[in-house]
Design a protein around this motif. Structure first.
Motif, PDB file in Angstrom:
ATOM      1  N   ARG A 162      22.877 -38.933  35.520  1.00  0.00           N
ATOM      2  CA  ARG A 162      22.008 -39.987  36.050  1.00  0.00           C
ATOM      3  C   ARG A 162      21.996 -41.142  35.056  1.00  0.00           C
ATOM      4  O   ARG A 162      21.620 -40.972  33.894  1.00  0.00           O
ATOM      5  N   ALA A 163      22.417 -42.300  35.514  1.00  0.00           N
ATOM      6  CA  ALA A 163      22.547 -43.455  34.624  1.00  0.00           C
ATOM      7  C   ALA A 163      21.172 -44.001  34.233  1.00  0.00           C
ATOM      8  O   ALA A 163      20.194 -43.846  34.962  1.00  0.00           O
ATOM      9  N   ALA A 164      21.109 -44.662  33.070  1.00  0.00           N
ATOM     10  CA  ALA A 164      19.879 -45.318  32.633  1.00  0.00           C
ATOM     11  C   ALA A 164      19.561 -46.451  33.593  1.00  0.00           C
ATOM     12  O   ALA A 164      20.428 -47.245  33.943  1.00  0.00           O
ATOM     13  N   LYS A 165      18.302 -46.497  34.029  1.00  0.00           N
ATOM     14  CA  LYS A 165      17.886 -47.547  34.973  1.00  0.00           C
ATOM     15  C   LYS A 165      17.406 -48.764  34.196  1.00  0.00           C
ATOM     16  O   LYS A 165      16.801 -48.628  33.145  1.00  0.00           O
ATOM     17  N   THR A 166      17.660 -49.940  34.743  1.00  0.00           N
ATOM     18  CA  THR A 166      17.119 -51.156  34.138  1.00  0.00           C
ATOM     19  C   THR A 166      16.320 -51.907  35.186  1.00  0.00           C
ATOM     20  O   THR A 166      16.524 -51.744  36.380  1.00  0.00           O
ATOM     21  N   LEU A 167      15.403 -52.708  34.723  1.00  0.00           N
ATOM     22  CA  LEU A 167      14.542 -53.476  35.630  1.00  0.00           C
ATOM     23  C   LEU A 167      15.208 -54.798  36.006  1.00  0.00           C
ATOM     24  O   LEU A 167      15.521 -55.604  35.129  1.00  0.00           O
ATOM     25  N   ASP A 168      15.421 -54.983  37.294  1.00  0.00           N
ATOM     26  CA  ASP A 168      15.947 -56.262  37.794  1.00  0.00           C
ATOM     27  C   ASP A 168      17.176 -56.731  37.001  1.00  0.00           C
ATOM     28  O   ASP A 168      17.324 -57.910  36.681  1.00  0.00           O
ATOM     29  N   GLY A 169      18.013 -55.791  36.600  1.00  0.00           N
ATOM     30  CA  GLY A 169      19.237 -56.153  35.893  1.00  0.00           C
ATOM     31  C   GLY A 169      19.027 -56.528  34.434  1.00  0.00           C
ATOM     32  O   GLY A 169      19.950 -56.911  33.745  1.00  0.00           O
ATOM     33  N   SER A 170      17.804 -56.436  33.924  1.00  0.00           N
ATOM     34  CA  SER A 170      17.577 -56.799  32.518  1.00  0.00           C
ATOM     35  C   SER A 170      18.070 -55.659  31.622  1.00  0.00           C
ATOM     36  O   SER A 170      18.368 -54.584  32.079  1.00  0.00           O
ATOM     37  N   ALA A 171      18.128 -55.904  30.320  1.00  0.00           N
ATOM     38  CA  ALA A 171      18.693 -54.896  29.408  1.00  0.00           C
ATOM     39  C   ALA A 171      17.617 -54.061  28.731  1.00  0.00           C
ATOM     40  O   ALA A 171      17.756 -53.655  27.593  1.00  0.00           O
ATOM     41  N   VAL A 172      16.494 -53.838  29.405  1.00  0.00           N
ATOM     42  CA  VAL A 172      15.431 -53.040  28.792  1.00  0.00           C
ATOM     43  C   VAL A 172      15.233 -51.763  29.586  1.00  0.00           C
ATOM     44  O   VAL A 172      15.104 -51.772  30.794  1.00  0.00           O
ATOM     45  N   ALA A 173      15.258 -50.658  28.906  1.00  0.00           N
ATOM     46  CA  ALA A 173      14.980 -49.358  29.535  1.00  0.00           C
ATOM     47  C   ALA A 173      14.298 -48.500  28.490  1.00  0.00           C
ATOM     48  O   ALA A 173      14.304 -48.821  27.304  1.00  0.00           O
ATOM     49  N   THR A 174      13.699 -47.432  28.898  1.00  0.00           N
ATOM     50  CA  THR A 174      13.069 -46.555  27.911  1.00  0.00           C
ATOM     51  C   THR A 174      14.135 -45.685  27.273  1.00  0.00           C
ATOM     52  O   THR A 174      15.191 -45.440  27.844  1.00  0.00           O
ATOM     53  N   PHE A 175      13.821 -45.218  26.096  1.00  0.00           N
ATOM     54  CA  PHE A 175      14.730 -44.311  25.392  1.00  0.00           C
ATOM     55  C   PHE A 175      14.998 -43.079  26.263  1.00  0.00           C
ATOM     56  O   PHE A 175      16.100 -42.530  26.261  1.00  0.00           O
ATOM     57  N   ARG A 176      13.965 -42.683  27.004  1.00  0.00           N
ATOM     58  CA  ARG A 176      14.104 -41.505  27.870  1.00  0.00           C
ATOM     59  C   ARG A 176      15.206 -41.675  28.911  1.00  0.00           C
ATOM     60  O   ARG A 176      15.867 -40.726  29.289  1.00  0.00           O
ATOM     61  N   ASP A 177      15.357 -42.900  29.409  1.00  0.00           N
ATOM     62  CA  ASP A 177      16.390 -43.156  30.420  1.00  0.00           C
ATOM     63  C   ASP A 177      17.795 -42.846  29.907  1.00  0.00           C
ATOM     64  O   ASP A 177      18.704 -42.574  30.685  1.00  0.00           O
ATOM     65  N   GLY A 484      30.631 -36.245  48.260  1.00  0.00           N
ATOM     66  CA  GLY A 484      31.162 -37.389  47.525  1.00  0.00           C
ATOM     67  C   GLY A 484      30.379 -38.653  47.795  1.00  0.00           C
ATOM     68  O   GLY A 484      30.914 -39.760  47.732  1.00  0.00           O
ATOM     69  N   GLU A 485      29.065 -38.499  48.124  1.00  0.00           N
ATOM     70  CA  GLU A 485      28.260 -39.665  48.518  1.00  0.00           C
ATOM     71  C   GLU A 485      27.180 -40.048  47.508  1.00  0.00           C
ATOM     72  O   GLU A 485      26.272 -40.806  47.826  1.00  0.00           O
ATOM     73  N   LEU A 486      27.235 -39.500  46.282  1.00  0.00           N
ATOM     74  CA  LEU A 486      26.244 -39.908  45.279  1.00  0.00           C
ATOM     75  C   LEU A 486      26.493 -41.377  44.920  1.00  0.00           C
ATOM     76  O   LEU A 486      27.642 -41.754  44.670  1.00  0.00           O
ATOM     77  N   PRO A 487      25.451 -42.230  44.903  1.00  0.00           N
ATOM     78  CA  PRO A 487      25.661 -43.649  44.565  1.00  0.00           C
ATOM     79  C   PRO A 487      26.281 -43.784  43.181  1.00  0.00           C
ATOM     80  O   PRO A 487      25.734 -43.310  42.193  1.00  0.00           O
ATOM     81  N   LYS A 488      27.448 -44.424  43.107  1.00  0.00           N
ATOM     82  CA  LYS A 488      28.199 -44.489  41.847  1.00  0.00           C
ATOM     83  C   LYS A 488      27.493 -45.288  40.769  1.00  0.00           C
ATOM     84  O   LYS A 488      27.693 -45.057  39.581  1.00  0.00           O
ATOM     85  N   ASN A 489      26.664 -46.251  41.178  1.00  0.00           N
ATOM     86  CA  ASN A 489      25.968 -47.050  40.160  1.00  0.00           C
ATOM     87  C   ASN A 489      24.795 -46.269  39.549  1.00  0.00           C
ATOM     88  O   ASN A 489      24.329 -46.573  38.467  1.00  0.00           O
ATOM     89  N   GLU A 490      24.297 -45.255  40.265  1.00  0.00           N
ATOM     90  CA  GLU A 490      23.170 -44.457  39.761  1.00  0.00           C
ATOM     91  C   GLU A 490      23.642 -43.182  39.069  1.00  0.00           C
ATOM     92  O   GLU A 490      22.956 -42.630  38.214  1.00  0.00           O
ATOM     93  N   TYR A 491      24.793 -42.667  39.481  1.00  0.00           N
ATOM     94  CA  TYR A 491      25.326 -41.425  38.926  1.00  0.00           C
ATOM     95  C   TYR A 491      26.754 -41.679  38.451  1.00  0.00           C
ATOM     96  O   TYR A 491      27.688 -41.689  39.240  1.00  0.00           O
ATOM     97  N   LEU A 492      26.878 -41.891  37.139  1.00  0.00           N
ATOM     98  CA  LEU A 492      28.184 -42.221  36.567  1.00  0.00           C
ATOM     99  C   LEU A 492      28.949 -40.951  36.201  1.00  0.00           C
ATOM    100  O   LEU A 492      28.372 -39.869  36.115  1.00  0.00           O
ATOM    101  N   CYS A 493      30.263 -41.110  35.962  1.00  0.00           N
ATOM    102  CA  CYS A 493      31.101 -39.966  35.613  1.00  0.00           C
ATOM    103  C   CYS A 493      31.797 -40.227  34.287  1.00  0.00           C
ATOM    104  O   CYS A 493      32.365 -41.296  34.080  1.00  0.00           O
ATOM    105  N   MET A 494      31.730 -39.257  33.370  1.00  0.00           N
ATOM    106  CA  MET A 494      32.356 -39.382  32.050  1.00  0.00           C
ATOM    107  C   MET A 494      33.878 -39.391  32.154  1.00  0.00           C
ATOM    108  O   MET A 494      34.556 -40.026  31.363  1.00  0.00           O
ATOM    109  N   ASN A 495      34.401 -38.600  33.087  1.00  0.00           N
ATOM    110  CA  ASN A 495      35.854 -38.423  33.191  1.00  0.00           C
ATOM    111  C   ASN A 495      36.303 -38.561  34.640  1.00  0.00           C
ATOM    112  O   ASN A 495      36.908 -37.655  35.200  1.00  0.00           O
TER     113      ASN A 495
END
Length: 618
Positions: A162-177, A484-495
């Motif tokens: 699960r990718a780190a979420k950001t608010l409105d495209g800004s570069a701030v997220a919690t460490f937990r993300d 194969g329908e997980l949103p790619k922007n929310e769930y990234l793949c390492m490999n």
């Protein structure tokens, strides 16, 4: 063995299984031990400096403790420790084997494991944890232990997270993300090494791993789940899988206390654990009735002893040991189900359960919750708190300002309890402040929601029993992953595998439910701890889930889901259910398996600290 490997062994097998393999003695590495110079010793230990020093001290000198040492490490050993062993020339000739066994996880059942990090929420997601030794140790050990699963099964997963979420495209997220991202990177780092160090280890993806954290679904850990397994752990005082019950004394004295394990070895448990408590109670009643009517020993037992012929008595004696064992198993579960049903009645859980589920599906709101708190003052503090936690998940705006405080006062709960509700928001981090249309800090569903709800009603799946509408969020995520329908922007793949060449050659990609058409589906060789051990004692049934494990060879690629911060009984149930439905073995992993009181205690330890994503190296 050391402390950790002893726990690995006790999770995987019984002492009898070890002695059956010709082991005469099992000892703690750190206890003073008697020299046995005529016997070989097997060391199953973690690759730590302390353990290596202990091993070398055992086997060095003129007379070593044992004749020869066969050493197996539970996870990869650092090179400096290997060199340390090699440098002791007196020990080298006495080593019969020196290998990485890669077995440092703790099976919970045939399709679930934990890494045994009870404090993962606090150490990875708590206050001021960034860049601390505690954080690094927890994350790295977790990654190592997850990796040993794939090493032991010789599987190479596509590592999604699960990718780190950001608010409105800004570069701030919690460490937990960032925690799922960091764990995925650490797991992939270990797996990359396996590709070159383990013989016959796959070089391309053979299964899928999805790494999530507890914020994905904060309702599942606290809602009342109505299956037999969940009810046992929620309502009875159990220690892990241990249940203590009283049996009448044979001498007529005080009842004796007996400890039993509710686990895969018990066929009644295997059949009933994932069914609704009402269904479990009905089935137990039917089993008891059928057992008494069919079992000859039981019938003879009920007849007057004067009527018994010598042949009858002989039959009774022959059948009695088996009869008493079966009767004991059935009686145990009848007692447990009876105790659960009494608790449900005494605590008024049916009304509460209905309100909880109606809240989750958006059928009720503030009015009904306030009415419940006003009229059910005798409800336990824990149950009122759990209701408010669900309410806060669906309606976060109802806890803004002093609104939450007023609700707590109405429920007569303490400020400490209020802290738990606040920390639910903190655990969710940046997404908690998203627009209300997304359902507060529960996962949003395509923005189609008209009413406040944390789940879509799945009307296609007919449920027989009331209070079985609820499903944990991972059910929908696993189904999307399968398609194969997980949103790619929310769930990234390492490999991420390279896109398939035109369809005519490669067929389906590795992300579909089966292996790529260009490769045969990999045979599922299930680990020995995962094999079903159902004894044919007349108590087992034709339960679909129970028989699924036998047929893993004909299934598609495995799906592994790992939840940082504790998994729930409902999530365990879903993995068994989806294995049958999707024809793919679904394995659940987590830092721990938590029942509601444990999860609430762990939530009390959290608070928030925001950081910037800028300059963070992952």
């Amino acid at each position: 063995m050391d402390k950790v490997t002893t726990k690995v062994m006790s999770s995987s097998c019984k002492m009898a299984d070890i002695t059956d393999e010709g082991i005469s003695l099992v000892e703690d590495l750190y206890r003073r031990r008697q020299p046995l110079p005529s016997l070989d010793a097997i060391y199953f230990i973690q690759p730590s400096k302390e353990n290596v020093v202990m091993f070398l001290s055992d086997m060095s000198g003129r007379v070593p403790l044992y004749k020869k040492a066969f050493v197996f490490f539970s996870s990869p050993i650092p090179k400096d420790l290997v060199n340390h062993i090699k440098s002791d020339t007196s020990v080298l000739p006495r080593i019969g084997a020196l290998r990485e066994m890669n077995l440092e996880y703790f099976p919970v059942d045939s399709q679930a494991f934990i890494t045994d990090h009870e404090r993962a929420l606090e150490e990875l997601l708590g206050e001021n944890v960034e860049n601390t030794r505690k954080f690094d140790n927890c994350l790295n050990t977790m990654a190592t232990r997850i990796s040993t699963i794939f090493a032991s099964l010789k599987e190479l997963p596509l590592v999604r997270y699960r990718a780190a979420k950001t608010l409105d495209g800004s570069a701030v997220a919690t460490f937990r993300d960032l925690v799922p991202t960091k764990l995925a990177a650490a797991v992939w780092n270990s797996l990359e090494k396996y590709k070159s160090t383990i013989p016959n280890f796959p070089q391309t993806g053979t299964c899928e791993l999805l790494i999530l954290d507890r914020s994905i679904d904060q309702i599942a850990p606290v809602i009342h789940e109505w299956t037999y397994d969940a009810m046992c752990h929620d309502l009875l005082e159990m220690d892990g899988n241990k249940y203590v019950h009283e049996i009448p004394s044979k001498t007529g004295g005080e009842p004796e206390k007996k400890e039993v394990l509710l686990e895969d070895h018990d066929p009644v448990w295997l059949e009933l654990r994932h069914v609704h408590i009402a269904d479990a109670s009905e089935r137990l009643h039917d089993k008891m009735t059928n057992f008494v009517s069919k079992n000859k020993a039981a019938q003879l037992h009920q007849r007057d002893s004067n009527e018994l012929s010598t042949r009858d008595l002989q039959k009774m004696v022959q059948a009695l040991p088996q009869y008493s064992e079966q009767m004991e198993k059935l009686s145990l579960h009848v007692e447990i189900a009876g105790k659960i049903n009494r608790t449900i009645r005494e605590m008024g859980l049916r009304d509460l359960g209905q309100l909880e589920q109606d809240l989750v599906f958006g059928d009720v709101g503030a009015k009904e919750v306030i009415n419940f708190l006003r009229t059910k003052q005798d409800a336990t503090s824990e149950n009122k708190l759990r209701l408010l936690m669900i309410y806060a998940s669906v309606y976060p705006e109802k806890f803004e300002g002093d609104k939450g405080l007023k609700l707590m006062q109405l429920a007569r709960l303490s400020p400490e309890d209020m802290k738990v509700v606040n920390n639910m928001r903190l655990l969710e981090g940046s997404s908690a402040t998203k627009k209300k249309s997304s359902g507060g800090f529960s996962l949003k569903f395509d923005g189609q929601k008209v009413k406040n709800a944390a789940r879509k009603d799945r009307t296609t799946e007919e449920e027989t029993w009331q209070l079985s509408r609820f499903y944990p969020m991972i059910e929908e995520l696993i189904e999307k992953l399968n398609k194969g329908e997980l949103p790619k922007n929310e769930y990234l793949c390492m490999n991420e595998p390279s896109p398939p060449v035109p369809r005519s050659t490669d067929g389906a990609s590795a992300r579909t439910s089966q292996a790529p058409a260009s490769q045969p589906v990999k045979s599922r060789r299930t680990a020995t701890w995962a094999r079903s051990r159902v004894s044919d004692d007349g108590c087992s049934s034709d339960s679909v889930l129970k028989n699924v494990s036998v047929d893993f060879k004909n299934m598609g690629q495995r799906i592994f889901v790992f939840i940082i911060g504790g998994a729930t009984r409902s999530e365990l149930r879903v993995c068994h259910k989806l294995t049958a439905k999707l024809r793919r073995e679904v394995v659940l992993g987590s830092s721990s398996i938590d029942d509601p009181p444990q999860f609430i205690t762990k939530l009390k330890m959290l608070s928030e600290k925001d950081i910037s994503l800028d300059g963070i190296r992952i």
